[in-house]
Design a protein around this motif. Structure first.
Motif, short mmCIF file in Angstrom:
data_model
loop_
_atom_site.label_atom_id
_atom_site.label_comp_id
_atom_site.label_asym_id
_atom_site.label_seq_id
_atom_site.Cartn_x
_atom_site.Cartn_y
_atom_site.Cartn_z
N THR A 74 0.83 -1.20 0.00
CA THR A 74 0.00 0.00 0.00
C THR A 74 0.86 1.25 0.00
O THR A 74 0.60 2.19 -0.76
CB THR A 74 -0.94 0.00 1.22
N GLU A 75 1.90 1.27 0.83
CA GLU A 75 2.80 2.42 0.86
C GLU A 75 3.44 2.66 -0.51
O GLU A 75 3.52 3.80 -0.98
CB GLU A 75 3.90 2.20 1.90
N ARG A 76 3.87 1.58 -1.14
CA ARG A 76 4.50 1.70 -2.45
C ARG A 76 3.50 2.25 -3.47
O ARG A 76 3.82 3.14 -4.27
CB ARG A 76 5.03 0.35 -2.90
N HIS A 77 2.27 1.75 -3.44
CA HIS A 77 1.26 2.22 -4.38
C HIS A 77 0.89 3.68 -4.11
O HIS A 77 0.63 4.43 -5.06
CB HIS A 77 0.01 1.33 -4.32
N GLU A 78 0.87 4.08 -2.85
CA GLU A 78 0.57 5.47 -2.53
C GLU A 78 1.67 6.39 -3.07
O GLU A 78 1.38 7.46 -3.62
CB GLU A 78 0.41 5.66 -1.02
N LYS A 79 2.93 5.96 -2.92
CA LYS A 79 4.03 6.76 -3.46
C LYS A 79 3.94 6.84 -4.98
O LYS A 79 4.14 7.91 -5.56
CB LYS A 79 5.38 6.14 -3.06
N ASP A 80 3.62 5.72 -5.62
CA ASP A 80 3.46 5.72 -7.07
C ASP A 80 2.32 6.64 -7.49
O ASP A 80 2.44 7.38 -8.47
CB ASP A 80 3.19 4.30 -7.59
N ALA A 81 1.20 6.59 -6.75
CA ALA A 81 0.05 7.43 -7.08
C ALA A 81 0.42 8.90 -6.97
O ALA A 81 0.04 9.71 -7.83
CB ALA A 81 -1.13 7.10 -6.16
N GLU A 82 1.16 9.27 -5.93
CA GLU A 82 1.59 10.67 -5.77
C GLU A 82 2.51 11.09 -6.93
O GLU A 82 2.38 12.19 -7.46
CB GLU A 82 2.32 10.86 -4.44
N TYR A 83 3.40 10.21 -7.31
CA TYR A 83 4.31 10.50 -8.42
C TYR A 83 3.52 10.75 -9.70
O TYR A 83 3.74 11.74 -10.40
CB TYR A 83 5.29 9.34 -8.61
N TYR A 84 2.58 9.85 -10.01
CA TYR A 84 1.80 9.99 -11.23
C TYR A 84 0.85 11.19 -11.16
O TYR A 84 0.55 11.82 -12.18
CB TYR A 84 1.04 8.71 -11.55
N LYS A 85 0.40 11.52 -9.98
CA LYS A 85 -0.44 12.71 -9.82
C LYS A 85 0.36 13.97 -10.15
O LYS A 85 -0.14 14.86 -10.86
CB LYS A 85 -0.97 12.77 -8.38
N ARG A 86 1.60 14.03 -9.66
CA ARG A 86 2.47 15.16 -9.99
C ARG A 86 2.76 15.21 -11.50
O ARG A 86 2.73 16.28 -12.10
CB ARG A 86 3.79 15.08 -9.21
N GLN A 87 3.00 14.06 -12.09
CA GLN A 87 3.26 14.00 -13.53
C GLN A 87 2.04 14.50 -14.30
O GLN A 87 2.18 15.25 -15.28
CB GLN A 87 3.57 12.55 -13.96
N LEU A 88 0.84 14.12 -13.87
CA LEU A 88 -0.38 14.53 -14.54
C LEU A 88 -0.54 16.05 -14.47
O LEU A 88 -0.86 16.70 -15.47
CB LEU A 88 -1.59 13.84 -13.91
N GLU A 89 -0.31 16.62 -13.29
CA GLU A 89 -0.43 18.07 -13.13
C GLU A 89 0.59 18.79 -14.02
O GLU A 89 0.28 19.81 -14.64
CB GLU A 89 -0.26 18.47 -11.67
N GLU A 90 1.79 18.24 -14.09
CA GLU A 90 2.83 18.82 -14.94
C GLU A 90 2.41 18.78 -16.41
O GLU A 90 2.55 19.78 -17.14
CB GLU A 90 4.13 18.03 -14.75
#
Length: 123
Positions: free
Chosen positions: A78-94
């Motif tokens: 879950t922690e790993r997936h949350e980190k991945d989700a945050e990363y992809y969220k930042r990428q999406l905003e960018e």
């Protein structure tokens, strides 16, 4: 003609040979009673009660212990997936920002081309 005991003997023979083969895969220094017990459990599985020939009890893991281990594994995942989700969220905003800039540039370019073409046609 084979009897039922012959079939049992063949199963026992196979299990013993499989255990011996697994022990030979290990380095000589690792041949301990604990290693033998681990190979025994791997080949024959967990079984409650006295494990013949090992002079010890082989106790299966409790369901609570298995559940706790599973919860720990899932927490890590879950922690790993949350980190991945945050990363992809930042990428999406960018990317959204980049697309917005491109749209603004496209609008400016369209206005320029429109003005240029209308001036060219009026000449």
């Amino acid at each position: 003609m084979r009897s039922e005991t012959d079939g049992d003997n063949l199963v026992d023979f196979f299990k013993e040979n499989l255990m011996v083969a697994k022990m030979f895969e290990l380095e000589l220094e690792k041949w301990t009673k604990e290693t033998a017990a681990e190979v025994f459990r791997e080949v024959l599985g967990y079984k409650s009660g006295f494990a013949k020939g090992l002079s010890e009890m082989v106790i299966s893991k409790s369901s609570k212990q298995r559940n706790n281990e599973r919860i720990a594994e899932l927490s890590i995942t879950t922690e790993r997936h949350e980190k991945d989700a945050e990363y992809y969220k930042r990428q999406l905003e960018e990317l959204r920002g980049d697309v917005q800039v491109l749209l603004e540039q496209q609008t400016t370019y369209d206005k320029f081309i429109s003005t240029y073409m209308s001036e060219r046609w009026s000449q």
